[in-house]
Structures are given as C-alpha cells and as structure tokens.
Design a protein around this motif. Sequence first.
Motif, PDB file in Angstrom:
ATOM      1  N   SER A  86      40.845  31.864  36.204  1.00  0.00           N
ATOM      2  CA  SER A  86      40.729  30.777  37.176  1.00  0.00           C
ATOM      3  C   SER A  86      41.222  29.490  36.541  1.00  0.00           C
ATOM      4  O   SER A  86      40.738  29.099  35.468  1.00  0.00           O
ATOM      5  N   GLU A  87      42.151  28.838  37.185  1.00  0.00           N
ATOM      6  CA  GLU A  87      42.709  27.608  36.642  1.00  0.00           C
ATOM      7  C   GLU A  87      41.824  26.399  36.913  1.00  0.00           C
ATOM      8  O   GLU A  87      42.165  25.282  36.535  1.00  0.00           O
ATOM      9  N   ARG A  88      40.691  26.615  37.540  1.00  0.00           N
ATOM     10  CA  ARG A  88      39.797  25.504  37.866  1.00  0.00           C
ATOM     11  C   ARG A  88      39.035  25.033  36.630  1.00  0.00           C
ATOM     12  O   ARG A  88      38.534  25.840  35.857  1.00  0.00           O
ATOM     13  N   THR A 107      43.268  21.331  37.755  1.00  0.00           N
ATOM     14  CA  THR A 107      43.874  22.622  37.465  1.00  0.00           C
ATOM     15  C   THR A 107      44.263  22.605  35.992  1.00  0.00           C
ATOM     16  O   THR A 107      44.717  21.580  35.466  1.00  0.00           O
ATOM     17  N   ALA A 108      44.044  23.728  35.328  1.00  0.00           N
ATOM     18  CA  ALA A 108      44.248  23.806  33.887  1.00  0.00           C
ATOM     19  C   ALA A 108      45.427  24.695  33.538  1.00  0.00           C
ATOM     20  O   ALA A 108      45.673  25.711  34.196  1.00  0.00           O
ATOM     21  N   ARG A 109      46.148  24.299  32.515  1.00  0.00           N
ATOM     22  CA  ARG A 109      47.200  25.157  31.975  1.00  0.00           C
ATOM     23  C   ARG A 109      47.170  25.057  30.453  1.00  0.00           C
ATOM     24  O   ARG A 109      46.847  24.010  29.888  1.00  0.00           O
ATOM     25  N   VAL A 110      47.496  26.164  29.828  1.00  0.00           N
ATOM     26  CA  VAL A 110      47.427  26.266  28.372  1.00  0.00           C
ATOM     27  C   VAL A 110      48.833  26.304  27.795  1.00  0.00           C
ATOM     28  O   VAL A 110      49.678  27.081  28.258  1.00  0.00           O
ATOM     29  N   HIS A 111      49.073  25.468  26.792  1.00  0.00           N
ATOM     30  CA  HIS A 111      50.359  25.466  26.084  1.00  0.00           C
ATOM     31  C   HIS A 111      50.147  26.047  24.694  1.00  0.00           C
ATOM     32  O   HIS A 111      49.337  25.532  23.910  1.00  0.00           O
ATOM     33  N   HIS A 112      50.865  27.117  24.412  1.00  0.00           N
ATOM     34  CA  HIS A 112      50.735  27.793  23.120  1.00  0.00           C
ATOM     35  C   HIS A 112      52.116  28.247  22.676  1.00  0.00           C
ATOM     36  O   HIS A 112      52.882  28.816  23.468  1.00  0.00           O
ATOM     37  N   ASP A 113      52.449  27.969  21.432  1.00  0.00           N
ATOM     38  CA  ASP A 113      53.754  28.372  20.899  1.00  0.00           C
ATOM     39  C   ASP A 113      54.895  27.839  21.751  1.00  0.00           C
ATOM     40  O   ASP A 113      55.840  28.558  22.079  1.00  0.00           O
ATOM     41  N   ASP A 114      54.801  26.567  22.150  1.00  0.00           N
ATOM     42  CA  ASP A 114      55.880  25.925  22.899  1.00  0.00           C
ATOM     43  C   ASP A 114      56.024  24.486  22.399  1.00  0.00           C
ATOM     44  O   ASP A 114      55.370  24.088  21.422  1.00  0.00           O
ATOM     45  N   LEU A 115      56.865  23.700  23.054  1.00  0.00           N
ATOM     46  CA  LEU A 115      57.132  22.344  22.588  1.00  0.00           C
ATOM     47  C   LEU A 115      55.902  21.446  22.682  1.00  0.00           C
ATOM     48  O   LEU A 115      55.674  20.599  21.814  1.00  0.00           O
ATOM     49  N   VAL A 116      55.105  21.621  23.738  1.00  0.00           N
ATOM     50  CA  VAL A 116      53.889  20.812  23.891  1.00  0.00           C
ATOM     51  C   VAL A 116      52.910  21.114  22.757  1.00  0.00           C
ATOM     52  O   VAL A 116      52.328  20.213  22.151  1.00  0.00           O
ATOM     53  N   ALA A 117      52.720  22.401  22.465  1.00  0.00           N
ATOM     54  CA  ALA A 117      51.827  22.785  21.375  1.00  0.00           C
ATOM     55  C   ALA A 117      52.352  22.297  20.028  1.00  0.00           C
ATOM     56  O   ALA A 117      51.590  21.813  19.182  1.00  0.00           O
ATOM     57  N   SER A 118      53.647  22.405  19.820  1.00  0.00           N
ATOM     58  CA  SER A 118      54.236  21.962  18.551  1.00  0.00           C
ATOM     59  C   SER A 118      54.034  20.465  18.351  1.00  0.00           C
ATOM     60  O   SER A 118      53.701  20.014  17.250  1.00  0.00           O
ATOM     61  N   ALA A 119      54.212  19.685  19.421  1.00  0.00           N
ATOM     62  CA  ALA A 119      54.007  18.239  19.316  1.00  0.00           C
ATOM     63  C   ALA A 119      52.550  17.913  19.030  1.00  0.00           C
ATOM     64  O   ALA A 119      52.233  17.014  18.239  1.00  0.00           O
ATOM     65  N   GLY A 120      51.632  18.651  19.651  1.00  0.00           N
ATOM     66  CA  GLY A 120      50.218  18.438  19.397  1.00  0.00           C
ATOM     67  C   GLY A 120      49.835  18.783  17.974  1.00  0.00           C
ATOM     68  O   GLY A 120      49.035  18.088  17.344  1.00  0.00           O
ATOM     69  N   TRP A 121      50.428  19.849  17.447  1.00  0.00           N
ATOM     70  CA  TRP A 121      50.149  20.273  16.071  1.00  0.00           C
ATOM     71  C   TRP A 121      50.607  19.211  15.080  1.00  0.00           C
ATOM     72  O   TRP A 121      49.899  18.913  14.103  1.00  0.00           O
ATOM     73  N   VAL A 122      51.741  18.628  15.322  1.00  0.00           N
ATOM     74  CA  VAL A 122      52.264  17.587  14.426  1.00  0.00           C
ATOM     75  C   VAL A 122      51.325  16.383  14.401  1.00  0.00           C
ATOM     76  O   VAL A 122      51.107  15.763  13.356  1.00  0.00           O
ATOM     77  N   ARG A 123      50.729  16.049  15.562  1.00  0.00           N
ATOM     78  CA  ARG A 123      49.834  14.892  15.635  1.00  0.00           C
ATOM     79  C   ARG A 123      48.440  15.181  15.095  1.00  0.00           C
ATOM     80  O   ARG A 123      47.681  14.257  14.797  1.00  0.00           O
ATOM     81  N   ALA A 124      48.085  16.448  14.965  1.00  0.00           N
ATOM     82  CA  ALA A 124      46.729  16.813  14.535  1.00  0.00           C
ATOM     83  C   ALA A 124      46.485  16.394  13.084  1.00  0.00           C
ATOM     84  O   ALA A 124      47.376  16.485  12.235  1.00  0.00           O
ATOM     85  N   GLN A 125      45.272  15.945  12.801  1.00  0.00           N
ATOM     86  CA  GLN A 125      44.899  15.565  11.446  1.00  0.00           C
ATOM     87  C   GLN A 125      44.807  16.809  10.563  1.00  0.00           C
ATOM     88  O   GLN A 125      44.470  17.907  11.039  1.00  0.00           O
ATOM     89  N   PRO A 126      45.110  16.673   9.263  1.00  0.00           N
ATOM     90  CA  PRO A 126      45.046  17.831   8.353  1.00  0.00           C
ATOM     91  C   PRO A 126      43.714  18.556   8.388  1.00  0.00           C
ATOM     92  O   PRO A 126      43.664  19.787   8.412  1.00  0.00           O
ATOM     93  N   GLN A 127      42.598  17.806   8.415  1.00  0.00           N
ATOM     94  CA  GLN A 127      41.292  18.460   8.425  1.00  0.00           C
ATOM     95  C   GLN A 127      41.054  19.203   9.736  1.00  0.00           C
ATOM     96  O   GLN A 127      40.330  20.204   9.772  1.00  0.00           O
ATOM     97  N   SER A 128      41.672  18.730  10.821  1.00  0.00           N
ATOM     98  CA  SER A 128      41.552  19.426  12.099  1.00  0.00           C
ATOM     99  C   SER A 128      42.358  20.729  12.085  1.00  0.00           C
ATOM    100  O   SER A 128      41.934  21.741  12.656  1.00  0.00           O
ATOM    101  N   ARG A 129      43.496  20.711  11.416  1.00  0.00           N
ATOM    102  CA  ARG A 129      44.336  21.910  11.353  1.00  0.00           C
ATOM    103  C   ARG A 129      43.617  23.070  10.663  1.00  0.00           C
ATOM    104  O   ARG A 129      43.818  24.231  11.012  1.00  0.00           O
ATOM    105  N   LEU A 130      42.762  22.733   9.689  1.00  0.00           N
ATOM    106  CA  LEU A 130      42.059  23.783   8.963  1.00  0.00           C
ATOM    107  C   LEU A 130      41.158  24.616   9.865  1.00  0.00           C
ATOM    108  O   LEU A 130      40.910  25.786   9.606  1.00  0.00           O
ATOM    109  N   CYS A 131      40.669  24.014  10.963  1.00  0.00           N
ATOM    110  CA  CYS A 131      39.807  24.756  11.897  1.00  0.00           C
ATOM    111  C   CYS A 131      40.527  25.968  12.473  1.00  0.00           C
ATOM    112  O   CYS A 131      39.903  26.999  12.761  1.00  0.00           O
TER     113      CYS A 131
END
Length: 204
Positions: A86-88, A107-131
């Motif tokens: 359910s996208e709700r 409505t929800a959509r998930v971005h994984h292994d795409d440009l949106v996810a890559s941009a989010g990963w670059v902005r993520a703090q190092p300590q957050s990436r470890l999670c």
Amino acid sequence: MMRAVDRQIPGFYNSLDGSLAQAWAMLERGAIDRRSAFHSPVVSTVDERGHPMSRIMVLRRASAHNRTLAFHTDIRSSKISHIGRSERASVLAYDPDHKIQVRLGATARVHHDDLVASAGWVRAQPQSRLCYEQPVAPGTPVEVPLDAPPVDQRFALGDDGAVNFAVLILEAQWIEWLYLAVEGHRRAHWTWDGKDWRGTWLAP
C-alpha cells in the motif's frame, strides 16, 4: 475575571493560505534544523494486516513546491514491504512551543539503487552510513543486543552500506493544520486536486 495577557496574533491565524504556507515553512525548516520540533516527525505506514505502524524518522528534505518530504531508510526494513502493498502513508509533527500540529497524508515511493538514492547517500553523514552496514536486517530477532561498530570504524567513509540504503519520498495528498491559541483554536484541511490545494476551516 482574569484577562488574558495581550499578545501578538500571528499573521496566519485567520488565513487559510497563510496557515498552509506556515505548515510548509515549518516542515522545510525541520529538514535543515536539528533543533526544530519538526525534525523528527512520526511516519506511519499500513502493514499486511491493515494495521497502522508508526515510527519516528528524521526529516531529510521538504519541498512545498514539489509537495514532498524525504526520509532515509533501510531497504530491508518492514516499512518497505508495507509500501509495496500500500502506497499510503501519513506524517504527524507537533511543535509544543508554538502549539502547532501538522498531519499529512501522502503516497509513498521508495528509491533504491538509483540517482535519488545515490544523491542521498552522498549527503548522509559517515556515522549514519554505518547503520546500513549492519548485516542483520532491522527488526530481526537476535539472542543478545548488537554492539556498536569499533571506534575506528564509526567515522569511516566506506560505501559497504549503500546496497541497503534507500530514500523514502512522500508526496502530500492532504494536509491538516491545528493551531492551539487562547483566542480560539484554528484547524484547517487542504486536499490536492491535481493542480492546487483546496482548503477549508474545520471545527477544532
């Protein structure tokens, strides 16, 4: 009879447009200000039994222009399977100092292994990436609590967790506003009609 202390009434108090603009301004501020009460709203999805499931999430970005909120999440988390069924989704934020509550249906959509996810990963703090490097999926039963990564790994800049990293984008379909004031509470609701927001006052 005691008189209420005189105070300045905010400009949005009797304005539907002003209240909607204030709601989005607080969400946008929440995405960039860790001290904002809107920085960590409650995000709810619907599970496989049709039950609401809620959790606190950190608001990463908000855009009034695009009607969107963005959050970071683990692709292995249960909310991903919820959205697959359910996208709700809904969001609840409350600022106790300003006595303002904003509820938002989306409505929800998930971005994984795409440009949106890559941009989010670059902005993520190092300590957050470890999670996201945790080999066990979130919510998995374990015999003992898991230890934190070794100190020398906590601020690593590795990309091992990128495979599990996802960005959750919520596109607002309706917004509800509540402002608690001694002069009289103000409550309003807006629905997106495909081109613009259509709003009405509600009884508080």
